[in-house]
Design a protein around this motif. Structure first.
Motif, PDB file in Angstrom:
ATOM      1  N   SER A  99       0.867  -1.182   0.000  1.00  0.00           N
ATOM      2  CA  SER A  99       0.000   0.000   0.000  1.00  0.00           C
ATOM      3  C   SER A  99       0.901   1.229   0.000  1.00  0.00           C
ATOM      4  N   LEU A 100       0.340   2.353  -0.447  1.00  0.00           N
ATOM      5  CA  LEU A 100       1.160   3.549  -0.626  1.00  0.00           C
ATOM      6  C   LEU A 100       1.749   4.040   0.693  1.00  0.00           C
ATOM      7  N   SER A 101       0.981   3.903   1.791  1.00  0.00           N
ATOM      8  CA  SER A 101       1.494   4.352   3.094  1.00  0.00           C
ATOM      9  C   SER A 101       2.780   3.625   3.444  1.00  0.00           C
ATOM     10  N   ASN A 102       2.871   2.369   3.041  1.00  0.00           N
ATOM     11  CA  ASN A 102       4.073   1.591   3.360  1.00  0.00           C
ATOM     12  C   ASN A 102       5.309   2.075   2.615  1.00  0.00           C
ATOM     13  N   LEU A 103       5.105   2.933   1.626  1.00  0.00           N
ATOM     14  CA  LEU A 103       6.254   3.444   0.880  1.00  0.00           C
ATOM     15  C   LEU A 103       6.777   4.748   1.457  1.00  0.00           C
ATOM     16  N   SER A 104       6.021   5.343   2.408  1.00  0.00           N
ATOM     17  CA  SER A 104       6.448   6.659   2.884  1.00  0.00           C
ATOM     18  C   SER A 104       7.714   6.588   3.750  1.00  0.00           C
ATOM     19  N   ASP A 105       8.034   5.397   4.252  1.00  0.00           N
ATOM     20  CA  ASP A 105       9.317   5.245   4.951  1.00  0.00           C
ATOM     21  C   ASP A 105      10.489   5.386   3.982  1.00  0.00           C
ATOM     22  N   PHE A 113      -0.655  10.906  -0.187  1.00  0.00           N
ATOM     23  CA  PHE A 113      -1.866  10.142  -0.524  1.00  0.00           C
ATOM     24  C   PHE A 113      -2.781   9.950   0.688  1.00  0.00           C
ATOM     25  N   ASP A 114      -2.233  10.111   1.900  1.00  0.00           N
ATOM     26  CA  ASP A 114      -3.044   9.913   3.103  1.00  0.00           C
ATOM     27  C   ASP A 114      -3.738  11.194   3.572  1.00  0.00           C
ATOM     28  N   LEU A 115      -3.537  12.301   2.892  1.00  0.00           N
ATOM     29  CA  LEU A 115      -4.162  13.550   3.354  1.00  0.00           C
ATOM     30  C   LEU A 115      -5.678  13.357   3.416  1.00  0.00           C
ATOM     31  N   TYR A 245      -2.329   0.443  -4.239  1.00  0.00           N
ATOM     32  CA  TYR A 245      -1.053  -0.279  -4.211  1.00  0.00           C
ATOM     33  C   TYR A 245      -0.225   0.012  -5.450  1.00  0.00           C
ATOM     34  N   VAL A 246       1.098   0.046  -5.280  1.00  0.00           N
ATOM     35  CA  VAL A 246       1.974   0.045  -6.443  1.00  0.00           C
ATOM     36  C   VAL A 246       2.523  -1.366  -6.594  1.00  0.00           C
ATOM     37  N   VAL A 247       2.390  -1.925  -7.782  1.00  0.00           N
ATOM     38  CA  VAL A 247       2.958  -3.250  -8.022  1.00  0.00           C
ATOM     39  C   VAL A 247       4.416  -3.058  -8.423  1.00  0.00           C
ATOM     40  N   LEU A 248       5.301  -3.686  -7.651  1.00  0.00           N
ATOM     41  CA  LEU A 248       6.738  -3.458  -7.824  1.00  0.00           C
ATOM     42  C   LEU A 248       7.463  -4.753  -8.149  1.00  0.00           C
ATOM     43  N   VAL A 249       8.446  -4.628  -9.035  1.00  0.00           N
ATOM     44  CA  VAL A 249       9.298  -5.774  -9.371  1.00  0.00           C
ATOM     45  C   VAL A 249      10.725  -5.388  -9.013  1.00  0.00           C
ATOM     46  N   ASN A 250      11.486  -6.348  -8.501  1.00  0.00           N
ATOM     47  CA  ASN A 250      12.904  -6.096  -8.244  1.00  0.00           C
ATOM     48  C   ASN A 250      13.560  -5.691  -9.573  1.00  0.00           C
TER      49      ASN A 250
END
Ligand code: LMR
Length: 340
Positions: A99-105, A113-115, A245-250
């Protein structure tokens, strides 16, 4: 007679051992040519993300004749939300959809996106994802060796709690909520007189059942599949935030793929993403119906006036986010969300 029976049995066994012509896909590749992609995620299978991941795996299997095997690990089976990004970067898994919040770290700009009440509808989310904010964020992911290949929707988040119906901002006072790792939600809840506490997704149910925490915010599909409704008798349909969600690949793995496979993967992902767009809202509506039909939750549908009170109470979260990511970035995301 006995001999022909023996032949028949032998023939049947041989057919079964070959797998017959029913599974030609397994025969087109030798095992050492097969490419395995581990796709780890944290939610249940009967959710937009869970179903999309499985669908993507099935499409890839079909279109590559079994050359690519996407192994999906749902429900934090492999890694929880706290560690999936680092596990992707170290190539322990090749795909995730955090989820996008998990990317803010990893890049504080994701927190915009959480505003609270930034988005009126999903078109607003799309405009930000495909606009200059999204481009800047995707470039940042690439610098971290992750290739973003899609944006998947879940839906709007709502609040639940175990204390009482939440109609006015005052009613949040003293309550403790589970949130994702989100500085914006921490500020927003503080502005309402409540507290936030980060827990991984798989820890939500226990934290609520034990009354360690009073409430949480999520989409109906996540709440239904994790049985949150069993321990949270009050829900306010507040749509105060969006879960996507952003779908991410290594990236090293991605770049090592033969170009034809990358193309197949892109197309399979585009088709899966289209499916998510067409089905995520329905899946959430069905989950909400089931929660309602279960009769354990008092559901309050927020009125326009109530929404305005909540929005005003949480509005200083925009200024506070601006102090962290720049007031210009916040102003830009507001413009993009509104289509201005
Ligand atoms: C949550 O932690 O509430 C969500 O990010 C879970 C998810 O991936 O949908």
């Amino acid at each position: 007679m006995r001999r022909s029976l023996a032949w028949l049995i032998l023939f049947t066994m041989l057919l079964a051992a070959c797998g017959g012509s029913r599974h030609p896909d397994h025969e087109q590749v030798s095992p050492n040519e097969r490419i395995v992609i581990k796709f780890s995620h944290v939610v249940a299978e009967n959710t937009p993300k869970g179903l999309a991941a499985r669908r993507f795996a099935a499409i890839m299997k079909e279109r590559t004749g079994g050359r690519v095997e996407v192994q999906v690990f749902p429900n934090s089976q492999l890694y929880g939300d706290g560690e999936e990004v680092s596990r992707l970067r170290s190539n322990d898994v090749q795909m995730i959809a955090p989820s996008l919040s998990n990317l803010s770290d990893w890049d504080p700009l994701w927190q915009v996106f959480d505003l609270p009440y930034l988005f009126d509808d999903e078109q607003g989310v799309d405009r930000v994802v495909t606009g200059s904010t999204g481009q800047q964020l995707y470039a940042g992911l690439r610098r971290l060796d992750m290739e973003p290949i899609a944006f998947w929707q879940n839906g709007f988040k709502h609040f639940t709690n175990s204390r009482g119906s939440l109609l006015l901002p005052d009613q949040f006072k003293g309550l403790r909520f589970r949130t994702q790792p989100s500085p914006v939600m921490r500020d927003a809840l503080r502005l309402l007189g409540a507290e936030s506490s980060y827990r991984t997704f798989d820890a939500i149910y226990t934290a609520l059942a034990s009354r360690e925490l009073d409430g949480q915010e999520n989409t109906p599909s996540n709440m239904y599949s994790k049985r949150i409704y069993e321990v949270q008798p009050y829900m306010t349909l507040s749509s105060h935030g969006y879960l996507g969600y952003v779908v991410l690949v290594n990236a090293t793995f991605w770049n090592s793929l033969p170009p034809d496979l990358r193309e197949t993967m892109r197309e399979a992902m585009a088709d899966t993403t289209q499916w998510v767009r067409e089905n995520a809202a329905r899946l959430n509506a069905e989950a909400l119906e089931r929660i309602e039909a279960g009769g354990k939750v008092i559901i309050h549908r927020q009125t326009v006036n109530e929404r305005e009170f909540w929005r005003q109470a949480m509005e200083p979260a925009y200024r506070l986010a601006g102090e962290r990511v720049g007031a210009d970035a916040v102003a830009r995301v507001i413009r993009e969300a509104r289509g201005e």
